[in-house]
Motif scaffolding. Structure first.
Motif, PDB file in Angstrom:
ATOM      1  N   PHE A 126       0.785  -1.228   0.000  1.00 35.59           N
ATOM      2  CA  PHE A 126       0.000   0.000   0.000  1.00 35.59           C
ATOM      3  C   PHE A 126       0.821   1.284   0.000  1.00 35.59           C
ATOM      4  CE2 PHE A 126      -2.754  -3.203   1.900  1.00 35.59           C
ATOM      5  CZ  PHE A 126      -3.958  -2.992   1.225  1.00 35.59           C
ATOM      6  N   ALA A 127       2.100   1.238   0.393  1.00 43.05           N
ATOM      7  CA  ALA A 127       2.863   2.475   0.559  1.00 43.05           C
ATOM      8  C   ALA A 127       3.022   3.249  -0.742  1.00 43.05           C
ATOM      9  CB  ALA A 127       4.227   2.180   1.169  1.00 43.05           C
ATOM     10  N   HIS A 128       2.965   2.547  -1.879  1.00 42.63           N
ATOM     11  CA  HIS A 128       3.150   3.218  -3.174  1.00 42.63           C
ATOM     12  C   HIS A 128       1.871   3.878  -3.662  1.00 42.63           C
ATOM     13  CE1 HIS A 128       1.348  -0.638  -4.188  1.00 42.63           C
ATOM     14  NE2 HIS A 128       0.992  -0.134  -5.351  1.00 42.63           N
ATOM     15  N   LYS A 129       0.746   3.596  -3.020  1.00 45.35           N
ATOM     16  CA  LYS A 129      -0.539   4.111  -3.489  1.00 45.35           C
ATOM     17  C   LYS A 129      -0.726   5.555  -3.042  1.00 45.35           C
ATOM     18  CE  LYS A 129      -4.202   1.713  -3.845  1.00 45.35           C
ATOM     19  NZ  LYS A 129      -4.141   1.544  -5.311  1.00 45.35           N
ATOM     20  N   ASP A 130      -1.367   6.343  -3.891  1.00 41.40           N
ATOM     21  CA  ASP A 130      -1.722   7.712  -3.528  1.00 41.40           C
ATOM     22  C   ASP A 130      -3.138   7.701  -2.966  1.00 41.40           C
ATOM     23  OD1 ASP A 130       0.662   8.933  -4.292  1.00 41.40           O
ATOM     24  OD2 ASP A 130       0.041   8.980  -6.389  1.00 41.40           O
ATOM     25  N   THR A 131      -3.230   7.596  -1.667  1.00 40.11           N
ATOM     26  CA  THR A 131      -4.531   7.557  -0.993  1.00 40.11           C
ATOM     27  C   THR A 131      -4.915   8.962  -0.564  1.00 40.11           C
ATOM     28  OG1 THR A 131      -4.098   5.315  -0.188  1.00 40.11           O
ATOM     29  CG2 THR A 131      -5.832   6.560   0.917  1.00 40.11           C
ATOM     30  N   ASP A 132      -6.026   9.448  -1.080  1.00 42.94           N
ATOM     31  CA  ASP A 132      -6.486  10.793  -0.750  1.00 42.94           C
ATOM     32  C   ASP A 132      -7.236  10.833   0.574  1.00 42.94           C
ATOM     33  OD1 ASP A 132      -5.714  11.857  -3.393  1.00 42.94           O
ATOM     34  OD2 ASP A 132      -7.382  10.625  -4.119  1.00 42.94           O
ATOM     35  N   LEU A 133      -7.970   9.758   0.853  1.00 44.70           N
ATOM     36  CA  LEU A 133      -8.883   9.738   1.989  1.00 44.70           C
ATOM     37  C   LEU A 133      -8.795   8.400   2.699  1.00 44.70           C
ATOM     38  CD1 LEU A 133     -11.284  11.232   3.428  1.00 44.70           C
ATOM     39  CD2 LEU A 133     -12.796  10.105   1.779  1.00 44.70           C
ATOM     40  N   ILE A 134      -8.544   8.430   4.005  1.00 46.13           N
ATOM     41  CA  ILE A 134      -8.563   7.223   4.825  1.00 46.13           C
ATOM     42  C   ILE A 134      -9.779   7.277   5.735  1.00 46.13           C
ATOM     43  CG2 ILE A 134      -7.382   5.942   6.655  1.00 46.13           C
ATOM     44  CD1 ILE A 134      -4.739   6.776   5.439  1.00 46.13           C
ATOM     45  N   LEU A 135     -10.529   6.199   5.766  1.00 43.13           N
ATOM     46  CA  LEU A 135     -11.745   6.109   6.568  1.00 43.13           C
ATOM     47  C   LEU A 135     -11.551   5.112   7.697  1.00 43.13           C
ATOM     48  CD1 LEU A 135     -14.281   5.829   3.597  1.00 43.13           C
ATOM     49  CD2 LEU A 135     -13.512   7.917   4.738  1.00 43.13           C
ATOM     50  N   MET A 136     -12.090   5.424   8.867  1.00 41.81           N
ATOM     51  CA  MET A 136     -12.034   4.509  10.014  1.00 41.81           C
ATOM     52  C   MET A 136     -13.314   4.674  10.823  1.00 41.81           C
ATOM     53  SD  MET A 136      -8.129   5.145  11.429  1.00 41.81           S
ATOM     54  CE  MET A 136      -8.611   6.534  12.464  1.00 41.81           C
ATOM     55  N   THR A 137     -13.875   3.561  11.267  1.00 42.58           N
ATOM     56  CA  THR A 137     -15.047   3.642  12.147  1.00 42.58           C
ATOM     57  C   THR A 137     -14.906   2.641  13.293  1.00 42.58           C
ATOM     58  OG1 THR A 137     -16.404   1.977  10.991  1.00 42.58           O
ATOM     59  CG2 THR A 137     -16.517   4.237  10.167  1.00 42.58           C
ATOM     60  N   ASP A 138     -15.115   3.150  14.491  1.00 40.87           N
ATOM     61  CA  ASP A 138     -15.097   2.337  15.707  1.00 40.87           C
ATOM     62  C   ASP A 138     -13.857   1.443  15.782  1.00 40.87           C
ATOM     63  OD1 ASP A 138     -17.471   3.276  16.994  1.00 40.87           O
ATOM     64  OD2 ASP A 138     -18.631   2.244  15.458  1.00 40.87           O
ATOM     65  N   LEU A 156       0.711   5.239   5.762  1.00 45.66           N
ATOM     66  CA  LEU A 156      -0.172   5.418   4.610  1.00 45.66           C
ATOM     67  C   LEU A 156      -0.410   6.872   4.241  1.00 45.66           C
ATOM     68  CD1 LEU A 156      -2.901   2.735   5.408  1.00 45.66           C
ATOM     69  CD2 LEU A 156      -1.080   2.561   3.713  1.00 45.66           C
ATOM     70  N   CYS A 157      -0.311   7.764   5.219  1.00 43.47           N
ATOM     71  CA  CYS A 157      -0.680   9.161   4.966  1.00 43.47           C
ATOM     72  C   CYS A 157       0.393   9.902   4.166  1.00 43.47           C
ATOM     73  CB  CYS A 157      -0.929   9.892   6.281  1.00 43.47           C
ATOM     74  SG  CYS A 157      -2.544   9.543   7.008  1.00 43.47           S
ATOM     75  N   LYS A 158      -0.054  10.532   3.102  1.00 46.03           N
ATOM     76  CA  LYS A 158       0.770  11.479   2.360  1.00 46.03           C
ATOM     77  C   LYS A 158       0.462  12.884   2.894  1.00 46.03           C
ATOM     78  CE  LYS A 158       2.175   8.210  -0.536  1.00 46.03           C
ATOM     79  NZ  LYS A 158       1.517   7.023   0.035  1.00 46.03           N
ATOM     80  N   PRO A 159       1.234  13.899   2.491  1.00 47.47           N
ATOM     81  CA  PRO A 159       0.977  15.251   3.010  1.00 47.47           C
ATOM     82  C   PRO A 159      -0.447  15.745   2.813  1.00 47.47           C
ATOM     83  CG  PRO A 159       3.097  15.189   1.906  1.00 47.47           C
ATOM     84  CD  PRO A 159       2.460  13.853   1.663  1.00 47.47           C
ATOM     85  N   THR A 160      -1.097  15.301   1.744  1.00 45.63           N
ATOM     86  CA  THR A 160      -2.452  15.795   1.451  1.00 45.63           C
ATOM     87  C   THR A 160      -3.559  14.835   1.901  1.00 45.63           C
ATOM     88  OG1 THR A 160      -2.306  14.831  -0.771  1.00 45.63           O
ATOM     89  CG2 THR A 160      -1.660  17.147  -0.518  1.00 45.63           C
ATOM     90  N   THR A 161      -3.190  13.707   2.482  1.00 43.64           N
ATOM     91  CA  THR A 161      -4.198  12.714   2.883  1.00 43.64           C
ATOM     92  C   THR A 161      -5.032  13.228   4.044  1.00 43.64           C
ATOM     93  OG1 THR A 161      -2.744  10.901   2.209  1.00 43.64           O
ATOM     94  CG2 THR A 161      -4.579  10.349   3.666  1.00 43.64           C
ATOM     95  N   VAL A 162      -6.337  13.026   3.947  1.00 39.18           N
ATOM     96  CA  VAL A 162      -7.268  13.364   5.027  1.00 39.18           C
ATOM     97  C   VAL A 162      -7.798  12.068   5.616  1.00 39.18           C
ATOM     98  CG1 VAL A 162      -9.525  14.371   5.568  1.00 39.18           C
ATOM     99  CG2 VAL A 162      -7.934  15.593   4.069  1.00 39.18           C
ATOM    100  N   VAL A 163      -7.845  12.011   6.940  1.00 39.80           N
ATOM    101  CA  VAL A 163      -8.413  10.859   7.640  1.00 39.80           C
ATOM    102  C   VAL A 163      -9.737  11.276   8.253  1.00 39.80           C
ATOM    103  CG1 VAL A 163      -8.081   9.139   9.460  1.00 39.80           C
ATOM    104  CG2 VAL A 163      -6.098  10.011   8.190  1.00 39.80           C
ATOM    105  N   LEU A 164     -10.792  10.527   7.973  1.00 38.97           N
ATOM    106  CA  LEU A 164     -12.090  10.737   8.612  1.00 38.97           C
ATOM    107  C   LEU A 164     -12.366   9.527   9.495  1.00 38.97           C
ATOM    108  CD1 LEU A 164     -14.228  12.225   5.698  1.00 38.97           C
ATOM    109  CD2 LEU A 164     -13.275  13.445   7.672  1.00 38.97           C
ATOM    110  N   TRP A 165     -12.582   9.795  10.775  1.00 35.09           N
ATOM    111  CA  TRP A 165     -12.699   8.734  11.773  1.00 35.09           C
ATOM    112  C   TRP A 165     -13.958   8.958  12.616  1.00 35.09           C
ATOM    113  CZ3 TRP A 165     -10.079   9.915  16.943  1.00 35.09           C
ATOM    114  CH2 TRP A 165     -10.412   8.939  17.903  1.00 35.09           C
TER     115      TRP A 165
END
Length: 225
Positions: A126-138, A156-165
């Motif tokens: 996964f480290a090579h992937k450009d993930t824009d948004l990471i989601l997590m619940t509970d 996993l987070c790049k400088p522009t990655t947003v995490v919604l939890w």
């Protein structure tokens, strides 16, 4: 809007999107943690659906950590995002795949193994992937998984990655120490509360009448960019 109805021993929980599309997941009462729909997944699904345009979801690649077999949020992301990957441990992947199949989202949503305790595997896949948004619940439940989860996020987070939890403040038989987890992550992430709502009426079969569920936004601190 969420709902639960029973079909014999197999039960179905559903969420109606703004466009009228119904997102449904199947579960069995008394199943393990990863096999029942918790309030957080409904809260995050509702947040994503209500803010899809503002978040520009159609342009984003999303990855969900710890999806479990009943992730309403992952499936809603699949409807809105450019692409979505739902992840969990190997024993859950087949059920996630079945949920994606029932939602007719193959081609937009994929199911992949991602174990927070195996960073080497995560890095290779996964480290090579450009993930824009990471989601997590509970996901803040067992404290021995907090550091592996944090390490996974940092990988996993790049400088522009947003995490919604989205996380509940309590469960029928357990109260997570969310404050302690926040102390851990706030060293690395700026954290803001995007939404605070009651668990009751979410659509989960595991709601607490007085419980709350908060949707938070995490972004890497400037000094880590």
């Amino acid at each position: 809007m969420g709902s639960v109805f029973s079909s014999g021993k197999l039960q179905i929980a559903g969420f109606e999107m703004r466009n009228g599309e119904m997102v449904e997941v199947q579960f069995r009462e008394g199943a393990g943690l990863g096999f029942v729909p918790w309030p957080g997944t409904f809260a995050l699904a509702s947040f994503l659906d209500a803010n899809a345009e503002e978040l520009r979801l159609s342009e984003l690649a999303a990855l969900e950590l710890g999806s479990g077999s009943c992730s309403v949020s992952g499936l809603v992301a699949g409807h809105h995002c450019r692409e979505t990957i739902m992840t969990d441990r190997p024993e859950v992947i087949q059920d996630i795949g079945a949920a994606i199949d029932r939602a007719r989202l193959w081609g937009k949503v994929d199911a992949k193994v991602l174990d927070w305790t195996d960073l080497e595997f995560t890095m290779s896949c996964f480290a090579h992937k450009d993930t824009d948004l990471i989601l997590m619940t509970d996901v803040v439940y067992f404290d021995f998984l907090w550091k592996p989860l944090l390490h996974t996020l940092l990988l996993l987070c790049k400088p522009t990655t947003v995490v919604l939890w989205a996380n509940c403040d309590g469960y029928p038989h357990f109260t997570p120490d969310v404050a302690a987890f926040l102390e851990l992550v706030e060293e690395f992430f700026d954290v803001t509360v995007e939404q605070d709502r009651r668990q009751l009426g979410m659509g989960s079969p595991n709601e607490l009448p007085t419980g709350r569920v908060l949707v938070r936004r995490l972004a890497l601190k400037d000094h880590l960019l």
